[in-house]
Design an enzyme around this catalytic site. Structure first.
Site, PDB file in Angstrom:
ATOM      1  N   ARG A 241     -58.918  -4.842 -55.587  1.00 32.93           N
ATOM      2  CA  ARG A 241     -57.876  -4.327 -54.698  1.00 32.93           C
ATOM      3  C   ARG A 241     -57.100  -3.236 -55.429  1.00 32.93           C
ATOM      4  O   ARG A 241     -56.846  -3.343 -56.632  1.00 32.93           O
ATOM      5  CB  ARG A 241     -56.908  -5.439 -54.283  1.00 32.93           C
ATOM      6  CG  ARG A 241     -57.441  -6.392 -53.216  1.00 32.93           C
ATOM      7  CD  ARG A 241     -57.607  -5.715 -51.851  1.00 32.93           C
ATOM      8  NE  ARG A 241     -57.988  -6.642 -50.799  1.00 32.93           N
ATOM      9  CZ  ARG A 241     -59.239  -6.876 -50.410  1.00 32.93           C
ATOM     10  NH1 ARG A 241     -60.257  -6.255 -50.995  1.00 32.93           N
ATOM     11  NH2 ARG A 241     -59.484  -7.727 -49.426  1.00 32.93           N
ATOM     12  N   GLU A 270     -54.860   2.666 -48.402  1.00 38.79           N
ATOM     13  CA  GLU A 270     -56.154   2.685 -47.701  1.00 38.79           C
ATOM     14  C   GLU A 270     -55.914   2.630 -46.198  1.00 38.79           C
ATOM     15  O   GLU A 270     -55.034   1.873 -45.758  1.00 38.79           O
ATOM     16  CB  GLU A 270     -57.002   1.480 -48.107  1.00 38.79           C
ATOM     17  CG  GLU A 270     -57.424   1.512 -49.557  1.00 38.79           C
ATOM     18  CD  GLU A 270     -58.383   0.372 -49.915  1.00 38.79           C
ATOM     19  OE1 GLU A 270     -58.908  -0.287 -48.995  1.00 38.79           O
ATOM     20  OE2 GLU A 270     -58.598   0.154 -51.103  1.00 38.79           O
ATOM     21  N   HIS A 288     -63.890   1.929 -50.273  1.00 41.69           N
ATOM     22  CA  HIS A 288     -63.836   0.468 -50.055  1.00 41.69           C
ATOM     23  C   HIS A 288     -65.091  -0.030 -49.321  1.00 41.69           C
ATOM     24  O   HIS A 288     -65.011  -0.538 -48.204  1.00 41.69           O
ATOM     25  CB  HIS A 288     -62.572   0.079 -49.274  1.00 41.69           C
ATOM     26  CG  HIS A 288     -62.220  -1.370 -49.420  1.00 41.69           C
ATOM     27  ND1 HIS A 288     -60.933  -1.843 -49.459  1.00 41.69           N
ATOM     28  CD2 HIS A 288     -63.002  -2.489 -49.548  1.00 41.69           C
ATOM     29  CE1 HIS A 288     -60.929  -3.168 -49.586  1.00 41.69           C
ATOM     30  NE2 HIS A 288     -62.195  -3.581 -49.643  1.00 41.69           N
TER      31      HIS A 288
HETATM   32  C1  DGY Z   1     -63.149  -8.445 -48.914  1.00 44.51           C
HETATM   33  O1  DGY Z   1     -63.915  -9.248 -48.383  1.00 44.51           O
HETATM   34  O2  DGY Z   1     -62.081  -8.794 -49.401  1.00 44.51           O
HETATM   35  C2  DGY Z   1     -63.567  -7.018 -48.929  1.00 44.51           C
HETATM   36  O3  DGY Z   1     -62.674  -6.247 -49.649  1.00 44.51           O
HETATM   37  C3  DGY Z   1     -63.711  -6.477 -47.515  1.00 44.51           C
HETATM   38  O4  DGY Z   1     -62.610  -6.775 -46.769  1.00 44.51           O
END
Ligand code: DGY
Length: 322
Positions: A241, A270, A288
């Site tokens: 993240r 994002e 992402h």
């Molecule tokens: C997750 O599964 O956390 C990925 O980042 C996609 O949302």
């Protein structure tokens, strides 16, 4: 499933197989245009549904949770990360929350490897050069990067994705070090060297890859002080993240040469990313897409539906968080 099918709102466009299964088993509300809903729309749409199957793009913070209809009994996330959900608020309201662990570990580990290789070997720069028709000469000093083979890799967070990445990296002959809240059993550790703190891990990490969840405790985990602990010329990879990295401090470290490069799939903002990072040649960036494979999208959708099916059959959903 009961005669009257539960009403399920799937907030984003999911894989065809997921939507077909959902339509078979639920009275389903889809989003074929794949619109991103505002908080107000999330609240409004919750009025007449029993369950929501959202992605990390929909935020269930304390305010949305408080305003959301009491009819919603379960939020079955199509993601492993749940930093978009205020779990305490949802729990207090009596809403069950699930996620989709396991099924995206390999896909995300593949993207971490791609980012690490691309950052180390200057893949973005090279691609831009050739595309622009600016590849006009070659010499042994041209586009020299960093070799991964034989180096030390630090993994921050040795959960499912961290371990999948450690397995994938075996072929590079890297010495793997890791930090995790608790030390793994030897069979899971698989020869990796444990460090009890991130501060202990970083000086050993010529490459560092982040695989821990976004929580208040991990916000800006890679700040100026911790980046300074890395060996000179280190390479940072983030597929977890964006909130884990202080992007201003990262930019300084990339500009000063403290870091040779970074590979990023996630950003503080994002969609969009960080325009200041985008100015740097030694950053390789993706939008992402860690879990974005056909196989994994089906598996994530099915896992979310498995959790819903269990809930509506009166059973404990496998991936229940609260
Ligand atoms: C997750 O599964 O956390 C990925 O980042 C996609 O949302």
């Amino acid at each position: 499933m009961a005669a009257n099918k539960p009403v399920l709102w799937i907030t984003r466009k999911l894989s065809d197989a997921t939507e077909a299964r959902a339509a078979r088993d639920y009275d389903v509300r889809l989003n074929p245009e794949d619109r991103v809903f505002t908080s107000g729309e999330i609240v409004a749409n919750s009025a007449d549904v029993d369950a929501i199957l959202p992605c990390h793009s929909e935020h269930f913070d304390a305010d949305v949770t408080a305003r959301m209809s009491d009819r919603v009994k379960i939020i079955a996330n199509h993601s492993v990360g749940v930093d978009h959900c205020d779990l305490n608020a949802l729990k207090a309201k009596g809403v069950v929350v699930t996620n989709t662990p396991d099924v995206l570990s390999d896909a995300t580990a593949e993207i971490a490897l791609l980012l690490m290789l691309a950052a180390a070997r200057r893949a973005g720069e090279g691609d831009r050069l050739v595309r622009a028709g600016q590849w006009t000469s070659w010499s042994p000093s041209f586009m020299v990067g960093t070799q991964m083979t034989g180096k030390r890799l630090g993994i921050v967070g040795m959960g499912r994705v961290g371990r999948a990445f450690a397995r994938l990296i075996q072929g590079f002959g890297m010495e793997i070090h890791y930090y995790n809240r608790s030390r793994l059993a030897p069979e899971l550790e698989n020869g990796a060297i444990y460090h009890a703190t991130v501060e202990d891990l970083l000086p050993h990490s010529q490459f560092v890859s982040l695989h821990c969840p976004a929580t208040p405790e991990t916000t800006n985990l890679m700040n100026r002080q911790r980046l300074a602990l890395l060996p000179d010329g280190a390479i940072l990879v983030n597929t977890a993240r964006g909130t884990l990295v202080d992007e201003a401090a990262l930019i300084e470290a990339l500009q000063s040469g403290k870091l040779a490069a970074a590979g990023l799939d996630v950003f503080q903002v994002e969609p969009g990313g960080n325009p200041e990072l985008a100015k740097l040649d030694n950053v390789f960036m993706l939008p992402h897409i860690g879990s974005a494979t056909r196989e994994t999208r089906d598996a994530m959708g099915f896992r979310a539906l498995d959790n819903l099916d269990a809930y509506f059959a009166g059973k404990e959903p496998r991936d229940r968080l609260v």
